[in-house]
Scaffold this motif. Structure first.
Motif, PDB file in Angstrom:
ATOM      1  N   ARG A 198       0.834  -0.932  -0.246  1.00 39.74           N
ATOM      2  CA  ARG A 198       0.445  -0.291  -0.099  1.00 39.74           C
ATOM      3  C   ARG A 198       0.639   1.504  -0.133  1.00 39.74           C
ATOM      4  O   ARG A 198       0.424   2.152  -1.050  1.00 39.74           O
ATOM      5  CB  ARG A 198      -0.915  -0.090   0.973  1.00 39.74           C
ATOM      6  CG  ARG A 198      -1.760   1.254   1.180  1.00 39.74           C
ATOM      7  CD  ARG A 198      -2.913   0.623   2.641  1.00 39.74           C
ATOM      8  NE  ARG A 198      -2.181   1.178   3.854  1.00 39.74           N
ATOM      9  CZ  ARG A 198      -1.067   2.207   4.140  1.00 39.74           C
ATOM     10  NH1 ARG A 198      -1.685   3.171   3.444  1.00 39.74           N
ATOM     11  NH2 ARG A 198      -1.246   1.960   5.318  1.00 39.74           N
ATOM     12  N   GLN A 199       1.597   1.522   0.821  1.00 43.26           N
ATOM     13  CA  GLN A 199       2.741   2.347   0.981  1.00 43.26           C
ATOM     14  C   GLN A 199       4.082   2.606  -0.212  1.00 43.26           C
ATOM     15  O   GLN A 199       3.583   3.823  -1.099  1.00 43.26           O
ATOM     16  CB  GLN A 199       4.120   2.319   2.294  1.00 43.26           C
ATOM     17  CG  GLN A 199       2.860   2.201   3.034  1.00 43.26           C
ATOM     18  CD  GLN A 199       3.540   2.566   4.832  1.00 43.26           C
ATOM     19  OE1 GLN A 199       5.087   1.594   4.855  1.00 43.26           O
ATOM     20  NE2 GLN A 199       3.928   2.640   5.908  1.00 43.26           N
ATOM     21  N   THR A 219      -3.395   5.096   1.425  1.00 40.67           N
ATOM     22  CA  THR A 219      -3.299   5.926   2.630  1.00 40.67           C
ATOM     23  C   THR A 219      -4.569   4.323   2.691  1.00 40.67           C
ATOM     24  O   THR A 219      -4.952   4.354   1.419  1.00 40.67           O
ATOM     25  CB  THR A 219      -4.206   6.924   2.895  1.00 40.67           C
ATOM     26  OG1 THR A 219      -5.283   6.668   2.082  1.00 40.67           O
ATOM     27  CG2 THR A 219      -3.124   7.973   2.644  1.00 40.67           C
ATOM     28  N   GLN A 220      -4.621   3.824   3.561  1.00 40.53           N
ATOM     29  CA  GLN A 220      -5.895   3.215   3.984  1.00 40.53           C
ATOM     30  C   GLN A 220      -7.193   3.935   3.733  1.00 40.53           C
ATOM     31  O   GLN A 220      -8.070   2.551   3.012  1.00 40.53           O
ATOM     32  CB  GLN A 220      -5.621   2.451   5.721  1.00 40.53           C
ATOM     33  CG  GLN A 220      -4.735   2.077   6.587  1.00 40.53           C
ATOM     34  CD  GLN A 220      -4.495   1.810   7.345  1.00 40.53           C
ATOM     35  OE1 GLN A 220      -5.790   1.913   8.540  1.00 40.53           O
ATOM     36  NE2 GLN A 220      -3.647   0.776   8.242  1.00 40.53           N
ATOM     37  N   ARG A 221      -7.194   4.552   3.974  1.00 42.72           N
ATOM     38  CA  ARG A 221      -8.471   4.802   3.681  1.00 42.72           C
ATOM     39  C   ARG A 221      -8.823   5.422   1.886  1.00 42.72           C
ATOM     40  O   ARG A 221      -9.818   4.418   1.450  1.00 42.72           O
ATOM     41  CB  ARG A 221      -8.935   6.931   4.260  1.00 42.72           C
ATOM     42  CG  ARG A 221     -10.394   7.177   3.917  1.00 42.72           C
ATOM     43  CD  ARG A 221     -10.614   8.406   4.254  1.00 42.72           C
ATOM     44  NE  ARG A 221     -10.113   7.998   5.660  1.00 42.72           N
ATOM     45  CZ  ARG A 221     -11.065   7.820   6.518  1.00 42.72           C
ATOM     46  NH1 ARG A 221     -11.932   7.026   6.575  1.00 42.72           N
ATOM     47  NH2 ARG A 221     -10.132   8.096   8.686  1.00 42.72           N
ATOM     48  N   GLU A 222      -7.819   4.846   1.440  1.00 45.13           N
ATOM     49  CA  GLU A 222      -7.856   5.266  -0.161  1.00 45.13           C
ATOM     50  C   GLU A 222      -7.593   3.680  -1.139  1.00 45.13           C
ATOM     51  O   GLU A 222      -8.716   3.584  -1.228  1.00 45.13           O
ATOM     52  CB  GLU A 222      -6.957   5.739  -0.788  1.00 45.13           C
ATOM     53  CG  GLU A 222      -6.204   6.347  -2.339  1.00 45.13           C
ATOM     54  CD  GLU A 222      -8.019   6.257  -2.957  1.00 45.13           C
ATOM     55  OE1 GLU A 222      -8.289   6.278  -4.155  1.00 45.13           O
ATOM     56  OE2 GLU A 222      -8.557   7.287  -2.183  1.00 45.13           O
ATOM     57  N   ASN A 268     -12.622   1.427   6.032  1.00 35.82           N
ATOM     58  CA  ASN A 268     -10.721   1.483   6.504  1.00 35.82           C
ATOM     59  C   ASN A 268     -10.582   1.424   7.012  1.00 35.82           C
ATOM     60  O   ASN A 268      -9.299   0.180   7.408  1.00 35.82           O
ATOM     61  CB  ASN A 268     -11.553   3.368   6.849  1.00 35.82           C
ATOM     62  CG  ASN A 268      -9.740   3.633   6.773  1.00 35.82           C
ATOM     63  OD1 ASN A 268      -8.999   2.949   6.133  1.00 35.82           O
ATOM     64  ND2 ASN A 268      -9.527   3.788   8.441  1.00 35.82           N
TER      65      ASN A 268
END
Length: 192
Positions: free
Chosen positions: A22-23, A28-31, A40
């Motif tokens: 993800r990073q 972001t976690q939300r995205e 989320n």
């Protein structure tokens, strides 16, 4: 919508791996949750290794990146060779005592790049017979001055000045100044 997650024993690797992926993709976690159509909180719980997603849920999350399941499990996050080098560990490959060419990553297998920290003492010169080899070179002067000759062009460079040229063009480096010149250079392919 009910999400398909299991609690209990899980592979520690999935949560950590999901967070790294993800990073890497700058999400972001939300995205990621929005793209994957999950909450989320679900992404957060997976990354904390508090729940383990089912194969179908993981596939759904990875589709939000997008990344295949095979790529997710085969991405290598651990370098197989040394990554960091102390100043003392850099071998000096210069043959002239008036010069120092400290090589970065000398023991790395199949290097595609030659990276050097070069020091030219006052009066140091790579010689009247100009250098010539395959590839490209670039560098930036950190301190002192250096005269760089590339073919018919010649320029005196100081701190912050840089060069970039095809290495099959004859070239030469000379320090005309009263102090050592330090520069950082890179060349491809790695010829040393």
């Amino acid at each position: 919508m009910a999400e398909d997650f299991e609690t209990g024993e899980i592979s520690e690797d999935i949560g950590t791996r999901l967070k790294l992926v993800r990073q890497i993709f700058g999400l972001t976690q939300r995205e990621l949750a929005r793209r994957a159509g999950v909450t989320n909180g679900a992404i957060s719980l997976i990354e904390q290794n508090r729940v383990s997603p089912s194969i179908s849920s993981l596939r759904k999350i990875l589709d939000g990146i997008p990344l295949s399941m095979a790529d997710f499990f085969t991405l290598n996050f651990s370098p197989s060779e040394e990554v960091f080098f102390t100043a003392e560990s850099l071998p000096d490959i210069a043959s002239d005592p008036a010069m120092s060419w400290r090589m970065i990553g000398a023991k790395m297998k199949e290097r595609a790049l030659l990276m050097l920290k070069e020091t030219y003492e006052p009066g140091a010169d790579t010689g009247d017979a100009m250098l010539r080899h395959e590839g490209e070179e670039c560098g930036i002067v950190i301190s002192g001055t250096i005269i760089v000759t590339v073919g018919m062009q010649e320029r005196q460079l100081g701190p912050g000045d840089a060069y970039y040229f095809r290495s099959d063009i004859p070239h030469r480096f000379r320090n005309p100044g009263p102090e050592p010149c330090v520069l950082v250079s890179a060349a491809t392919p790695a010829s040393f």
